[in-house]
Write a protein that holds these residues in place. Structure first.
Motif, PDB file in Angstrom:
ATOM      1  N   ILE A 316       0.832  -1.222   0.000  1.00 38.23           N
ATOM      2  CA  ILE A 316       0.000   0.000   0.000  1.00 38.23           C
ATOM      3  C   ILE A 316       0.859   1.263   0.000  1.00 38.23           C
ATOM      4  N   ASP A 338      -1.248   4.636   0.439  1.00 37.33           N
ATOM      5  CA  ASP A 338      -2.558   4.881  -0.153  1.00 37.33           C
ATOM      6  C   ASP A 338      -3.431   5.648   0.835  1.00 37.33           C
ATOM      7  N   HIS A 341      -5.219   4.164   3.839  1.00 38.94           N
ATOM      8  CA  HIS A 341      -4.472   3.701   5.018  1.00 38.94           C
ATOM      9  C   HIS A 341      -3.693   4.830   5.684  1.00 38.94           C
TER      10      HIS A 341
END
Length: 372
Positions: A316, A338, A341
């Motif tokens: 991520i 991302d 998150h």
């Protein structure tokens, strides 16, 4: 002397006499540490540290069109900076990619000093020179005209006050004034890269040793120590400050880096990268790019730049800088992750450290903020 031999600062002999561990940094031989990195770091947080930053790239821009040139060449509104003040800004490519982050000091009505990172000084000089075409302004390479000494930490105002009659109390953060320190003419700037109060002193290279010695003597009673680039990196990391080549690169726009605020679309006239940056700004609103966050380790393993950030078995994001934090007593990192998150406290985030997914807590930057 071969052209690829490292450049030496005016303080080179002094660093060696102090037993510094030297390292090649952007073509300069620079002190990495004098003793313990942790001790140097904590000295800056609690007392004061002395740094040689003479590898930074000073470029002077003068002339009636200096402000207009800088407004065209950089993303910030430089024309609105008052004499004696400084501004953090960036220089971008036509496609919006970041060439470097800079501090610009307005020294006089028609005189500015642009301070570039050591690794990008030539790139910035070339770009400014090229972008100066058609402007009534002169771009001058002043890298050899200055040595740069920084004194940083809570004791730094007291140390400097004992050596100058310049009005330090009236000197705001991101401001600079000409003065004399220990009998040496200097541009005294209240800037720094440590998260602490402090000053950067631009002086003639021939005066550097005298000034360093005077600061060392004045700071001795309050615990000032010489500091190398290693603790400068952990200090800036704790303070959440980006480092070119890590958090900032040509593949990122200021909006991708979460620093869109430095781009001033409202300023007069066109500027290099405007169209691409307007696209990047609207793209960032519709589809938020990865967000720069802080990560604090639950274990002891230190994340390094380039390590993948993971959640639910998927990548991520990516670590941009990581190190043990002397202030927090745990490993920390900055990473682009991302948006899903990026909220502080997001559960289940880890860093892939050589195949092992180590748990990390997502926190807001900076990790450390000094008490005003």
């Amino acid at each position: 002397m071969s052209s690829n031999a490292p450049r030496l600062t005016a303080l080179d002999a002094l660093h060696r006499s102090l037993g510094a561990t030297m390292t090649d940094f952007a073509g300069w031989d620079m002190p990495l540490r004098y003793g313990s990195e942790r001790d140097e770091h904590l000295a800056v947080r609690t007392r004061a540290g002395l740094f040689d930053l003479s590898h930074m790239g000073e470029i002077t821009v003068t002339g009636p069109g200096a402000a207009a040139l800088l407004n065209h060449a950089l993303v910030g509104n430089i024309a609105s900076v008052g004499v004696g003040r400084a501004r953090y800004t960036m220089i971008c490519r036509e496609d919006g990619g970041i060439l470097d982050d800079l501090i610009v000091y307005r020294l006089a009505e028609n005189e500015y000093m642009v301070v570039a990172n050591a690794s990008n000084a030539q790139v910035v000089l070339d770009a400014l020179t090229e972008r100066a075409a058609g402007f009534d302004a002169l771009v001058r390479d002043d890298r050899d005209a200055y040595a740069l000494i920084a004194v940083q930490g809570p004791e730094s105002p007291g140390i400097l006050k004992s050596l100058t009659d310049a009005d330090l109390d009236g000197l705001k953060y991101y401001a600079g004034l000409p003065g004399t320190v220990a009998g040496v003419p200097a541009l005294i700037a209240r800037t720094g890269y440590t998260g602490e109060d402090g000053f950067e002193l631009f002086v003639a290279p021939s005066d550097a040793e005298k000034l360093w010695q005077a600061l060392t003597d004045a700071g001795a009673p309050v615990g000032l120590v010489p500091c190398g680039l290693s603790c400068r990196d952990t200090l800036r990391l704790e303070a959440g400050m980006p480092l070119y080549g890590h958090e900032l690169t040509t593949s990122l726009t200021p909006f991708d880096a979460g620093l869109g605020r430095v781009v001033k679309f409202e300023k007069e006239g066109d500027f290099v990268g405007r169209a691409a940056l307007q696209e990047a700004a609207s793209r960032a609103e519709e589809n938020p790019p990865r967000v720069l966050v802080g990560l604090v380790a639950e274990g002891r393993r230190v994340p390094r730049a380039g390590y993948p950030v993971v959640a639910d078995g998927k990548v991520i994001g990516e670590v941009t800088s990581g190190a043990p934090s002397p202030t927090l007593g745990k490993p920390i990192a900055m990473a682009y992750v991302d948006a899903a998150h990026a909220a502080p406290g997001t559960a289940g985030v880890g860093v892939d450290i050589r195949g092992s997914h180590e748990p990390y807590e997502v926190v807001a930057l900076p990790f450390y903020k000094r008490q005003k």
